[in-house]
Every structure is written in C-alpha cells, then in structure tokens.
Scaffold this motif. Structure first.
Motif, PDB file in Angstrom:
ATOM      1  N   MET A  45       0.826  -1.206   0.000  1.00  0.00           N
ATOM      2  CA  MET A  45       0.000   0.000   0.000  1.00  0.00           C
ATOM      3  C   MET A  45       0.861   1.257   0.000  1.00  0.00           C
ATOM      4  N   ARG A  46       1.946   1.249   0.770  1.00  0.00           N
ATOM      5  CA  ARG A  46       2.824   2.408   0.787  1.00  0.00           C
ATOM      6  C   ARG A  46       3.369   2.684  -0.617  1.00  0.00           C
ATOM      7  N   ALA A  47       3.764   1.638  -1.330  1.00  0.00           N
ATOM      8  CA  ALA A  47       4.259   1.793  -2.699  1.00  0.00           C
ATOM      9  C   ALA A  47       3.165   2.322  -3.617  1.00  0.00           C
ATOM     10  N   THR A  48       1.938   1.844  -3.425  1.00  0.00           N
ATOM     11  CA  THR A  48       0.809   2.314  -4.230  1.00  0.00           C
ATOM     12  C   THR A  48       0.568   3.803  -4.013  1.00  0.00           C
ATOM     13  N   MET A  49       0.616   4.239  -2.763  1.00  0.00           N
ATOM     14  CA  MET A  49       0.402   5.648  -2.455  1.00  0.00           C
ATOM     15  C   MET A  49       1.518   6.515  -3.027  1.00  0.00           C
ATOM     16  N   THR A 157      -5.908   6.182   2.846  1.00  0.00           N
ATOM     17  CA  THR A 157      -6.495   4.841   2.785  1.00  0.00           C
ATOM     18  C   THR A 157      -7.737   4.764   3.659  1.00  0.00           C
ATOM     19  N   VAL A 158      -8.645   3.885   3.248  1.00  0.00           N
ATOM     20  CA  VAL A 158      -9.813   3.556   4.058  1.00  0.00           C
ATOM     21  C   VAL A 158      -9.936   2.044   4.122  1.00  0.00           C
ATOM     22  N   ALA A 159     -10.660   1.576   5.125  1.00  0.00           N
ATOM     23  CA  ALA A 159     -11.020   0.162   5.185  1.00  0.00           C
ATOM     24  C   ALA A 159     -12.273  -0.008   4.340  1.00  0.00           C
ATOM     25  N   THR A 214      -7.996   0.250   0.976  1.00  0.00           N
ATOM     26  CA  THR A 214      -8.199   0.872  -0.323  1.00  0.00           C
ATOM     27  C   THR A 214      -7.536   2.236  -0.351  1.00  0.00           C
ATOM     28  N   CYS A 215      -6.720   2.473  -1.370  1.00  0.00           N
ATOM     29  CA  CYS A 215      -6.080   3.758  -1.570  1.00  0.00           C
ATOM     30  C   CYS A 215      -7.036   4.685  -2.312  1.00  0.00           C
ATOM     31  N   MET A 216      -7.212   5.899  -1.774  1.00  0.00           N
ATOM     32  CA  MET A 216      -8.080   6.908  -2.380  1.00  0.00           C
ATOM     33  C   MET A 216      -7.259   8.167  -2.638  1.00  0.00           C
TER      34      MET A 216
END
Length: 220
Positions: A45-49, A157-159, A214-216
């Motif tokens: 997730m960190r990489a995605t952000m 991010t959100v759950a 989920t990345c927003m």
C-alpha cells in the motif's frame, strides 16, 4: 463514537498499548505469519500511495498525516520533499526519529499532535496511510474537506466495506468499551465520495491476509 473520543482511544492504543507491536511490524524483525501478511500489505500500500506522487519531490512540502514509525516519511524525504510528519503518539515518533537517516534529517520535521490541525499550514500533497480508518463517514468527510482546502492532493487509505471487515467491525462492538482497541470503520466509498467536496477517486485495493485497505485520492 465522536471524533474527539475516537482520537483519545487511538492515542491511548498507539502510545501506551501497542508501541512495541508497531515497532516490530514496521521493521525487519521476525513476526508471526498473520503479522507478516499485514506487513506485506502495508508495504504494497505504501508503494501504491507513493506511485500517486511525482518521483522527484524536490521543493515540495508534504504532510504525512499519522506518520507512525516513519516509513513513509523516509521515502518522501529520499525523493527530495520537505516532510512534516505528524502523529498522535509521541512514542511512535521517537521510533521514527531514531530510524531517520542522518542525511534526511534536515528535510524532516516530526510533531506530536492532531494531524488535521490547521496551524500546520499548507502543503503540496498530504498522505495518510491507515490513519483515517477509525472515523465515521461524516467525521472523515469533514476532516478531508479541511485537508483539501490546504493541499492540492490528498492520498489516503480507508477500510473498504467488505463482508469480512463488516463482521470484524461488528465483533469489536461486543467487547466492553474499556477493553476495545480502536476498531476500523469500513467505508462505503461511494457514500464517502458524495459526502466530500472535490474529486475523490479509488486508486487501488490491497489485500494481504488480514490486511485489506483501499487507496483513495482527493483533489479539489
């Protein structure tokens, strides 16, 4: 729970109950199989952000909202950004400060407090990994609106509202209030989109064992 009550619970959990757990989880130290999947999910997730931001952040002022033990702070500073890392837990900030490479220190400011505080100023971008997952939709929408007025881009991010996470959320309510750790609040992203001002888009969902996030991205 109200925003202020949730904030107090989050502060108590991370600063007094879970510091050692998060120190291990955010390091290379051996962890259990379940926590290893969470670590892998958080890394993805960190990489995605970070992919939502330019590779060269020289001269950019970035807020890491809920920076925790400082993994995102380090990567942002390594890209050349001037980073303000804010977290409710002084104990986690001490870990982040110890881990920060000497050559990156001039570009990083670590502060204990509320990540939504308006006196932090304005930013080119705000990132918030797994630090907004404890708040109800109205509270989260209000705080996102505050951040979007002070930044051209908010990546957070959100759950997601999945059957598994809704069951987990429901089980958390069965424990006595004093015994509960902060429980993530699954979000209906369509409802959240209607509640916030600006353009909100879903970037990517990451699932790794018990880690589901989920990345927003929000732009004015």
């Amino acid at each position: 729970m109200t925003y202020s009550a949730t904030l107090t619970r989050v502060e108590h959990y991370f600063d007094r109950s879970a510091t050692q757990v998060w120190e291990r989880l955010t390091s290379d130290a051996p962890v259990s199989g379940v926590r290893a999947t969470v670590r892998a999910g958080r890394d993805r997730m960190r990489a995605t952000m970070l992919d939502c931001l330019p590779g060269d952040l020289s001269g950019a002022r970035i807020l890491d909202a809920g920076c925790g033990a400082g993994q995102m702070v380090t990567e942002l500073a390594a890209r050349g950004a001037d980073v303000v890392g804010v977290d409710i837990s002084p104990a986690l900030l001490e870990i982040a400060a110890r881990r920060l490479l000497e050559d990156l220190r001039p570009r990083v400011t670590l502060m204990a407090g509320d990540m939504f505080a308006t006196d932090l100023g304005t930013f080119d971008a705000v990132v918030a990994q797994d630090s907004m997952i404890y708040y109800r939709t109205p509270d989260l929408a209000e705080k996102l609106d505050i951040l979007s007025r002070r930044s051209a881009q908010v990546v957070f991010t959100v759950a997601p509202r999945t059957p598994f996470l809704m069951a987990f959320f429901g089980m958390g309510k069965l424990f006595p209030r004093a015994d509960r750790s902060p429980v993530m609040v699954p979000q209906d992203t369509a409802r959240l989109s209607r509640a916030v001002a600006g353009n909100l888009r879903e970037v990517q969902r990451v699932t790794s064992g018990f880690y589901i996030s989920t990345c927003m991205e929000l732009r004015p």
